[in-house]
Design a protein around this motif. Structure first.
Motif, PDB file in Angstrom:
ATOM      1  N   LEU A 181      39.674  31.450 -25.978  1.00 26.41           N
ATOM      2  CA  LEU A 181      38.578  30.635 -25.316  1.00 26.41           C
ATOM      3  C   LEU A 181      37.423  30.774 -26.348  1.00 26.41           C
ATOM      4  CD1 LEU A 181      38.048  29.220 -22.414  1.00 26.41           C
ATOM      5  CD2 LEU A 181      36.993  31.464 -21.728  1.00 26.41           C
ATOM      6  N   LEU A 182      36.685  29.520 -26.524  1.00 29.72           N
ATOM      7  CA  LEU A 182      35.628  29.497 -27.280  1.00 29.72           C
ATOM      8  C   LEU A 182      34.350  29.282 -26.491  1.00 29.72           C
ATOM      9  CD1 LEU A 182      37.369  27.610 -30.349  1.00 29.72           C
ATOM     10  CD2 LEU A 182      36.699  29.872 -30.330  1.00 29.72           C
ATOM     11  N   GLN A 183      33.361  29.803 -26.958  1.00 33.30           N
ATOM     12  CA  GLN A 183      31.948  29.584 -26.168  1.00 33.30           C
ATOM     13  C   GLN A 183      30.996  28.801 -26.936  1.00 33.30           C
ATOM     14  OE1 GLN A 183      30.642  33.201 -24.356  1.00 33.30           O
ATOM     15  NE2 GLN A 183      31.173  32.342 -22.379  1.00 33.30           N
ATOM     16  N   TYR A 184      30.455  28.157 -26.561  1.00 39.44           N
ATOM     17  CA  TYR A 184      29.307  27.231 -27.206  1.00 39.44           C
ATOM     18  C   TYR A 184      27.983  27.142 -26.323  1.00 39.44           C
ATOM     19  CZ  TYR A 184      33.192  25.803 -30.400  1.00 39.44           C
ATOM     20  OH  TYR A 184      34.377  25.862 -31.080  1.00 39.44           O
ATOM     21  N   GLU A 185      26.871  27.317 -27.329  1.00 40.51           N
ATOM     22  CA  GLU A 185      25.577  26.990 -26.221  1.00 40.51           C
ATOM     23  C   GLU A 185      25.410  25.455 -26.662  1.00 40.51           C
ATOM     24  OE1 GLU A 185      22.340  29.110 -28.137  1.00 40.51           O
ATOM     25  OE2 GLU A 185      21.984  30.264 -26.161  1.00 40.51           O
ATOM     26  N   ALA A 186      25.094  24.862 -25.487  1.00 42.21           N
ATOM     27  CA  ALA A 186      24.977  23.514 -25.379  1.00 42.21           C
ATOM     28  C   ALA A 186      23.481  22.920 -25.970  1.00 42.21           C
ATOM     29  CB  ALA A 186      25.253  22.871 -24.080  1.00 42.21           C
ATOM     30  N   ARG A 220      44.281  25.338 -34.654  1.00 40.26           N
ATOM     31  CA  ARG A 220      43.195  25.553 -33.861  1.00 40.26           C
ATOM     32  C   ARG A 220      43.439  26.749 -33.254  1.00 40.26           C
ATOM     33  NH1 ARG A 220      39.318  23.020 -30.754  1.00 40.26           N
ATOM     34  NH2 ARG A 220      38.842  24.511 -28.881  1.00 40.26           N
TER      35      ARG A 220
END
Ligand code: SF4
Ligand SMILES: [Zn+2]
Ligand SMILES: [Zn+2]
Lengths: 70, 325
Positions: free
Chosen positions: A64-69, A60
């Motif tokens: 820090l991973l960013q996602y749009e919800a 993995r």
């Protein structure tokens, strides 16, 4: 080109040892058979050194991973 | 009650606008009016009278897509060793309803003065869950901890008896799995993404009109046929009165315009004895909130948005010399 410089994405595992010996960059994968870590470079045979299994999983991303919800 | 008062002021406002310039509205309508039929914690039913279908439909569309609420919009994953992948969990988190009674104190993120995020346009949460001592653990909305004191929290449903229901289940962890995430909620509306829509249902229908010529039906049909006529309506609009042996209208409100009764009448040469129609000036709304706002609040906010739109349209039309009436 110096290989160690482009290895700033978290996937590529560089430790002091590798840097010193100027080896090809090695990436750590998880063995699908025994679950142990294996370091592979781009030319190595896809085969676990512990159990001989031929399927590996990527580790993995540590960033820090960013996602749009959405 | 607070909510009702707000609706009444909102409609009063609407009346003033629709009514004042024309005296009587277009197509000869009287002043628009709202009558509340039913109001509970999550559902409101009301009638909208004396307006056109276009106005009623605008109201419906604004309720669904233009009433702003808060929803989780950005998920920062620090750790996720669960069976579900990051995107999957992020999507689920986005769909969780957040109590948005204070949505007005926030800016839409693209209209905010800040460059990316600030306390005026976003609310931060933390989601941290570790399953260490059990075989399986449920992660629910109670695990979402606010990082600020902004009054935006996941909705806690309350049942009819006033007892809190279980929090919303997000996912399950099995032993030694963990989640560690930062969540950012932002303001938005249903036009951007359905997760910001404040309603689960917003239904609008015209009130049905069912008329029968009782004399004719009860004269021209024998008793068996009358009973058949009553039984053929799938919505039990008609009733058979055993004392009079006559067909009566029991509940015209239930009619779904399936025209079964008309076809029966035609087949029995009674064309003019049954009439099915819809009222063009009366609309019955059923609005069911997801819990983010109270249902009466949703309607009053939607009316205010509709008013603002009409006002803007009016001023623009005046500017270009079009008669705004
Ligand atoms: S149109 Fe259909 S639902 Fe309506 S009264 Fe006739 S049979 Fe019943
Ligand atoms: Zn192995
Ligand atoms: Zn901002």
């Amino acid at each position: 080109m110096d290989n160690t410089k482009m290895n700033d994405n978290g996937l590529i595992d560089i430790n002091e040892e590798d840097m010193d010996s100027r080896e090809k960059p090695k990436v750590t994968y998880i063995c699908g058979g025994c679950g142990k870590d294996n370091k592979l470079d781009k030319d190595s045979v896809i085969r676990c050194t512990h159990c001989g299994h031929r399927i590996f999983y990527k580790k993995r991303e540590r960033k820090l991973l960013q996602y749009e919800a959405r | 009650m607070y909510g009702m008062e707000q609706i009444n002021t909102a409609t009063g406002f609407a009346n003033a606008k629709f009514g004042s310039s024309k005296g009587q509205g277009a197509k000869g309508f009287d002043e628009p009016e709202i009558r509340i039929l039913e109001l509970s914690k999550y559902v409101i039913k009301f009638e909208l009278l004396n307006t056109d279908l276009s106005v009623a439909n605008s109201l419906r569309r604004i309720i669904i897509a233009e009433v702003p609420t808060m929803a989780i919009d950005l998920v920062e994953v620090k750790e996720n060793t669960s069976a579900l992948h990051d995107e999957f969990i992020a999507h689920r988190l986005g769909l969780i309803p957040l109590q948005s009674f204070n949505v007005d104190q926030f800016n839409l993120s693209d209209q905010c003065a800040c460059s990316s995020m600030c306390a005026q346009c976003s609310v931060q949460f933390k989601l941290h869950a570790v399953c260490s001592d059990r075989d399986q653990m449920e992660v629910n909305t109670r695990h979402i901890q606010p990082l600020s004191d902004a009054p935006i929290i996941p909705v806690q449903y309350v049942n009819d008896k006033g007892i809190e229901e279980d929090p919303i289940l997000i996912m399950k962890l099995s032993k030694n799995q963990q989640l560690d995430m930062n969540l950012v909620a932002r303001k938005g509306n249903g036009k951007i993404h359905a997760k910001w829509s404040p309603v689960a249902t917003c239904q609008m229908r015209k009130e049905p009109i069912v008329e029968i010529d009782q004399d004719k039906i009860n004269r021209d049909l024998d008793i068996e046929k009358r009973k058949e006529f009553v039984a053929l309506c799938p919505r039990e609009v008609f009733a058979f009165n055993d004392y009079r042996n006559a067909v009566e209208i029991e509940n015209s409100d239930k009619c779904i315009q399936c025209i079964e009764c008309l076809r029966f009448a035609q087949a029995n040469n009674l064309e003019r004895a049954v009439k099915i129609a819809e009222r063009e000036d009366k609309f019955v709304f059923t609005v069911e909130s997801t819990g983010v706002l109270t249902p009466e609040d949703i309607v009053s906010r939607a009316l205010q948005i509709l008013m603002r739109k009409l006002y803007e349209l009016g001023t623009q039309m005046k500017k270009y010399g079009v008669n705004a009436d």
